[in-house]
Write a protein that holds these residues in place. Structure first.
Motif, PDB file in Angstrom:
ATOM      1  N   THR A   5       0.868  -1.181   0.000  1.00 13.28           N
ATOM      2  CA  THR A   5       0.000   0.000   0.000  1.00 13.28           C
ATOM      3  C   THR A   5       0.901   1.226   0.000  1.00 13.28           C
ATOM      4  N   SER A   6       1.683   1.361   1.065  1.00 12.51           N
ATOM      5  CA  SER A   6       2.635   2.463   1.179  1.00 12.51           C
ATOM      6  C   SER A   6       3.773   1.993   2.072  1.00 12.51           C
ATOM      7  N   THR A   7       5.002   2.259   1.649  1.00 10.67           N
ATOM      8  CA  THR A   7       6.138   1.834   2.493  1.00 10.67           C
ATOM      9  C   THR A   7       6.087   2.574   3.830  1.00 10.67           C
ATOM     10  N   GLU A  67      -1.072   2.800  -2.573  1.00  8.07           N
ATOM     11  CA  GLU A  67      -1.600   3.971  -1.866  1.00  8.07           C
ATOM     12  C   GLU A  67      -0.462   4.869  -1.390  1.00  8.07           C
ATOM     13  N   GLY A  68       0.491   5.141  -2.303  1.00  6.43           N
ATOM     14  CA  GLY A  68       1.612   6.021  -1.967  1.00  6.43           C
ATOM     15  C   GLY A  68       1.069   7.403  -1.630  1.00  6.43           C
ATOM     16  N   ARG A  69       1.707   8.041  -0.641  1.00  5.47           N
ATOM     17  CA  ARG A  69       1.171   9.353  -0.245  1.00  5.47           C
ATOM     18  C   ARG A  69       2.243  10.407  -0.041  1.00  5.47           C
ATOM     19  N   ARG A 103      -1.860  13.771   0.322  1.00  5.40           N
ATOM     20  CA  ARG A 103      -1.946  13.855  -1.136  1.00  5.40           C
ATOM     21  C   ARG A 103      -1.414  12.571  -1.749  1.00  5.40           C
ATOM     22  N   GLU A 104      -1.857  12.296  -2.960  1.00  6.35           N
ATOM     23  CA  GLU A 104      -1.446  11.046  -3.600  1.00  6.35           C
ATOM     24  C   GLU A 104      -0.003  11.146  -4.117  1.00  6.35           C
ATOM     25  N   TRP A 105       0.748  10.059  -3.973  1.00  6.13           N
ATOM     26  CA  TRP A 105       2.081   9.969  -4.579  1.00  6.13           C
ATOM     27  C   TRP A 105       2.071   8.825  -5.590  1.00  6.13           C
ATOM     28  N   ILE A 127      12.093   4.516  -7.106  1.00  9.71           N
ATOM     29  CA  ILE A 127      12.507   4.052  -5.787  1.00  9.71           C
ATOM     30  C   ILE A 127      11.448   4.547  -4.816  1.00  9.71           C
ATOM     31  N   TRP A 128      10.723   3.625  -4.233  1.00  9.33           N
ATOM     32  CA  TRP A 128       9.689   3.953  -3.250  1.00  9.33           C
ATOM     33  C   TRP A 128      10.133   3.294  -1.956  1.00  9.33           C
ATOM     34  N   MET A 129      10.657   4.089  -1.034  1.00 12.75           N
ATOM     35  CA  MET A 129      11.262   3.484   0.152  1.00 12.75           C
ATOM     36  C   MET A 129      11.047   4.309   1.412  1.00 12.75           C
ATOM     37  N   MET A 155      11.339  20.609 -12.794  1.00 15.80           N
ATOM     38  CA  MET A 155      10.321  19.550 -12.676  1.00 15.80           C
ATOM     39  C   MET A 155      10.687  18.620 -11.518  1.00 15.80           C
ATOM     40  N   LYS A 156       9.637  18.086 -10.875  1.00 18.57           N
ATOM     41  CA  LYS A 156       9.875  17.293  -9.658  1.00 18.57           C
ATOM     42  C   LYS A 156      10.323  15.868  -9.990  1.00 18.57           C
ATOM     43  N   CYS A 157      11.456  15.477  -9.423  1.00 16.80           N
ATOM     44  CA  CYS A 157      11.891  14.085  -9.612  1.00 16.80           C
ATOM     45  C   CYS A 157      11.872  13.320  -8.296  1.00 16.80           C
ATOM     46  N   MET A 165      11.349   7.939   7.444  1.00 17.98           N
ATOM     47  CA  MET A 165      11.806   8.801   6.354  1.00 17.98           C
ATOM     48  C   MET A 165      11.353   8.223   5.018  1.00 17.98           C
ATOM     49  N   GLY A 166      10.351   8.827   4.428  1.00 18.23           N
ATOM     50  CA  GLY A 166       9.824   8.335   3.151  1.00 18.23           C
ATOM     51  C   GLY A 166      10.479   9.059   1.982  1.00 18.23           C
ATOM     52  N   ILE A 167      10.920   8.287   1.005  1.00 14.94           N
ATOM     53  CA  ILE A 167      11.611   8.865  -0.152  1.00 14.94           C
ATOM     54  C   ILE A 167      11.003   8.271  -1.425  1.00 14.94           C
ATOM     55  N   GLY A 168      10.560   9.132  -2.304  1.00 17.76           N
ATOM     56  CA  GLY A 168      10.045   8.681  -3.598  1.00 17.76           C
ATOM     57  C   GLY A 168      10.853   9.334  -4.709  1.00 17.76           C
ATOM     58  N   ILE A 169      11.465   8.522  -5.570  1.00 19.27           N
ATOM     59  CA  ILE A 169      12.273   9.077  -6.677  1.00 19.27           C
ATOM     60  C   ILE A 169      11.798   8.494  -7.996  1.00 19.27           C
ATOM     61  N   GLU A 200      -2.143  13.421 -14.831  1.00 22.01           N
ATOM     62  CA  GLU A 200      -2.171  14.329 -13.672  1.00 22.01           C
ATOM     63  C   GLU A 200      -0.826  14.994 -13.378  1.00 22.01           C
ATOM     64  N   ILE A 201       0.263  14.218 -13.565  1.00 23.97           N
ATOM     65  CA  ILE A 201       1.555  14.793 -13.175  1.00 23.97           C
ATOM     66  C   ILE A 201       2.512  14.985 -14.352  1.00 23.97           C
ATOM     67  N   ALA A 202       2.053  14.667 -15.558  1.00 25.23           N
ATOM     68  CA  ALA A 202       2.946  14.739 -16.733  1.00 25.23           C
ATOM     69  C   ALA A 202       3.600  16.109 -16.887  1.00 25.23           C
TER      70      ALA A 202
HETATM   71  C1  BT5 Z   1       5.862  14.653  -1.355  1.00 21.16           C
HETATM   72  O1  BT5 Z   1       4.666  15.167  -0.953  1.00 21.16           O
HETATM   73  O2  BT5 Z   1       6.517  15.095  -2.264  1.00 21.16           O
HETATM   74  C2  BT5 Z   1       6.322  13.434  -0.566  1.00 21.16           C
HETATM   75  C3  BT5 Z   1       6.321  12.173  -1.392  1.00 21.16           C
HETATM   76  C4  BT5 Z   1       6.850  10.995  -0.631  1.00 21.16           C
HETATM   77  C5  BT5 Z   1       6.687   9.714  -1.376  1.00 21.16           C
HETATM   78  C6  BT5 Z   1       7.345   8.565  -0.681  1.00 21.16           C
HETATM   79  S1  BT5 Z   1       7.403   7.144  -1.672  1.00 21.16           S
HETATM   80  C7  BT5 Z   1       7.875   6.151  -0.365  1.00 21.16           C
HETATM   81  C8  BT5 Z   1       7.085   6.640   0.839  1.00 21.16           C
HETATM   82  N1  BT5 Z   1       5.808   5.960   0.925  1.00 21.16           N
HETATM   83  C9  BT5 Z   1       4.784   6.811   0.732  1.00 21.16           C
HETATM   84  O3  BT5 Z   1       3.570   6.483   0.740  1.00 21.16           O
HETATM   85  N2  BT5 Z   1       5.262   8.055   0.547  1.00 21.16           N
HETATM   86  C10 BT5 Z   1       6.704   8.102   0.621  1.00 21.16           C
HETATM   87  P1  BT5 Z   1       4.043  16.554  -1.440  1.00 21.16           P
HETATM   88  O4  BT5 Z   1       5.046  17.646  -1.303  1.00 21.16           O
HETATM   89  O5  BT5 Z   1       2.775  16.662  -0.693  1.00 21.16           O
HETATM   90  O6  BT5 Z   1       3.785  16.358  -2.983  1.00 21.16           O
HETATM   91  C11 BT5 Z   1       2.704  15.599  -3.449  1.00 21.16           C
HETATM   92  C12 BT5 Z   1       2.365  16.122  -4.841  1.00 21.16           C
HETATM   93  O7  BT5 Z   1       3.395  15.739  -5.777  1.00 21.16           O
HETATM   94  C13 BT5 Z   1       1.094  15.516  -5.419  1.00 21.16           C
HETATM   95  O8  BT5 Z   1      -0.015  16.254  -5.010  1.00 21.16           O
HETATM   96  C14 BT5 Z   1       1.345  15.606  -6.927  1.00 21.16           C
HETATM   97  O9  BT5 Z   1       1.045  16.900  -7.410  1.00 21.16           O
HETATM   98  C15 BT5 Z   1       2.845  15.433  -7.050  1.00 21.16           C
HETATM   99  N3  BT5 Z   1       3.213  14.051  -7.380  1.00 21.16           N
HETATM  100  C16 BT5 Z   1       2.579  12.885  -7.098  1.00 21.16           C
HETATM  101  N4  BT5 Z   1       3.271  11.840  -7.524  1.00 21.16           N
HETATM  102  C17 BT5 Z   1       4.393  12.328  -8.114  1.00 21.16           C
HETATM  103  C18 BT5 Z   1       5.521  11.731  -8.754  1.00 21.16           C
HETATM  104  N5  BT5 Z   1       5.671  10.420  -8.874  1.00 21.16           N
HETATM  105  N6  BT5 Z   1       6.456  12.572  -9.250  1.00 21.16           N
HETATM  106  C19 BT5 Z   1       6.365  13.913  -9.141  1.00 21.16           C
HETATM  107  N7  BT5 Z   1       5.327  14.529  -8.551  1.00 21.16           N
HETATM  108  C20 BT5 Z   1       4.357  13.745  -8.028  1.00 21.16           C
END
Ligand code: BT5
Length: 324
Positions: free
Chosen positions: A92-94, A119-121, A126-128, A136-138, A187-189, A208-212, A224-226
């Motif tokens: 669901t989410s790490t 269900e990454g967040r 907000r949705e991730w 990398i979802w960690m 652009m966000k990476c 510490m959640g990191i999404g790359i 949505e995020i293109a």
């Molecule tokens: C963040 O929130 O940027 C924190 C993201 C953290 C994700 C990691 S992945 C591993 C761990 N497990 C989880 O469930 N979460 C953490 P925020 O600043 O609130 O930005 C969220 C916004 O980024 C969204 O509302 C979108 O607009 C945008 N977004 C969503 N997915 C994206 C993606 N893959 N790449 C770039 N932007 C994205």
């Protein structure tokens, strides 16, 4: 007890662009030359590519992009971070899983990582977007000896650690956007999500959640995020070995968080400011209640953003979304 094939991969990575001879590998790993040759064949079957010259030895050209925990472990240069790895195809989410494990007593440095999150967040629920096999979802469970008010600074510690790790592995230099984004060409990476479990005066765990976005191509981002997202691959023009990047992230996370706990925020702050694209610019900051426009002039020793408003006063912003 790392598998020998990954001991070989580790040495090939460490050698960078210098070939290693079969004899050297055989000596170091205390196996025969024939055994080395067999392992190299096995690695080739898994998708590794080498340049092999008779005199000089093997040079790694390409390594397949897998998150096999034993490969991550083989590449580790840490004391504690990543020594315990929970890896799944789909979670669901790490963050959610790491929170549970932290409550059950997981050790400092435990890594939770997966290929896909359903269900990454991000912040504020907000949705991730976490496409399968691309990023990398960690989450790292950290147990630093700090007070709860110090937890938000770990977002900045992580931002610095991530820019170092990404630069080391890819040569790409992302810019840090306060507080929790890394950008390439605007652009966000990367997004960072720092959460904690705490008593009133003591942190029990930082999650510490990191999404790359690593190996995404433009068409992998949904509508949505293109227009706001990018990946390391898009910037670099070639595929990246995620395991190698994860190992480097763990290395810098361990090193910089150790430094922060031992010496305070000052040095991290300097490194953060050097890599930031927020400071010096006119920005719009939207907090939960209000919007402020002004010039970002710096961060305080607590990581709070200082905004010089048009009336000449300084507004300190603890948490907000920033538009450049
Ligand atoms: C963040 O929130 O940027 C924190 C993201 C953290 C994700 C990691 S992945 C591993 C761990 N497990 C989880 O469930 N979460 C953490 P925020 O600043 O609130 O930005 C969220 C916004 O980024 C969204 O509302 C979108 O607009 C945008 N977004 C969503 N997915 C994206 C993606 N893959 N790449 C770039 N932007 C994205």
């Amino acid at each position: 007890n790392t598998p020998i094939k990954y001991e070989i991969v580790k040495r090939l990575f460490a050698a960078k662009d210098k070939p290693i001879s079969g004899q050297q590998l055989a000596d170091e790993l205390q196996i025969s030359r024939t055994a080395v040759w067999k392992y190299m064949k096995q690695l080739e079957e898994e998708g590794y590519e080498f340049e092999a010259t008779r005199k000089k030895g093997y040079l790694l050209q390409k390594s397949p992009d897998t998150l096999d925990p034993s490969k991550i472990k083989a590449l580790l240069e840490t004391e504690r971070f990543g020594r315990e790895i929970i890896y799944e195809e789909s979670l669901t989410s790490t963050q959610t899983i790491a929170h549970q494990l932290a409550q059950e007593g997981a050790l400092d440095g435990t890594l939770v990582i997966c290929e896909e999150q359903t269900e990454g967040r991000g912040r504020l629920m907000r949705e991730w977007k976490s496409q399968k096999g691309k990023g990398i979802w960690m989450s790292i469970i950290m147990r630093p000896d700090v007070a709860p008010y110090q937890a938000p600074q770990f977002t900045l510690v992580a931002a610095v650690a991530l820019t170092y790790a990404i630069f080391d592995v890819t040569g790409v230099s992302p810019a840090i956007k306060w507080p929790n984004d890394l950008l390439i060409n605007g652009m966000k990476c990367t997004g960072i999500l720092t959460e904690m479990q705490a008593d009133p005066d003591r942190v029990n765990a930082i999650i510490m959640g990191i999404g790359i976005n690593v190996n995404h191509q433009q068409e992998d981002f949904g509508e949505e995020i293109a227009s706001i997202a990018t990946s390391l691959r898009i910037s670099l023009g070639k595929e990246i070995d995620r395991a190698a990047l994860v190992a480097k992230i763990l290395y810098y996370m361990e090193a910089f968080s150790k430094q922060y706990v031992a010496e305070g925020f000052e040095k991290i702050k300097t490194l953060w400011e050097k890599n930031s694209c927020t400071i010096g610019n006119r920005i719009k900051a939207t907090t939960l209640r209000e919007t402020f426009i002004g010039k970002a002039v710096g961060i305080t020793k607590d990581g709070v953003l200082q905004l010089l408003l048009d009336d000449g006063t300084i507004k300190e912003i603890i948490s907000a979304d920033i538009e450049l």
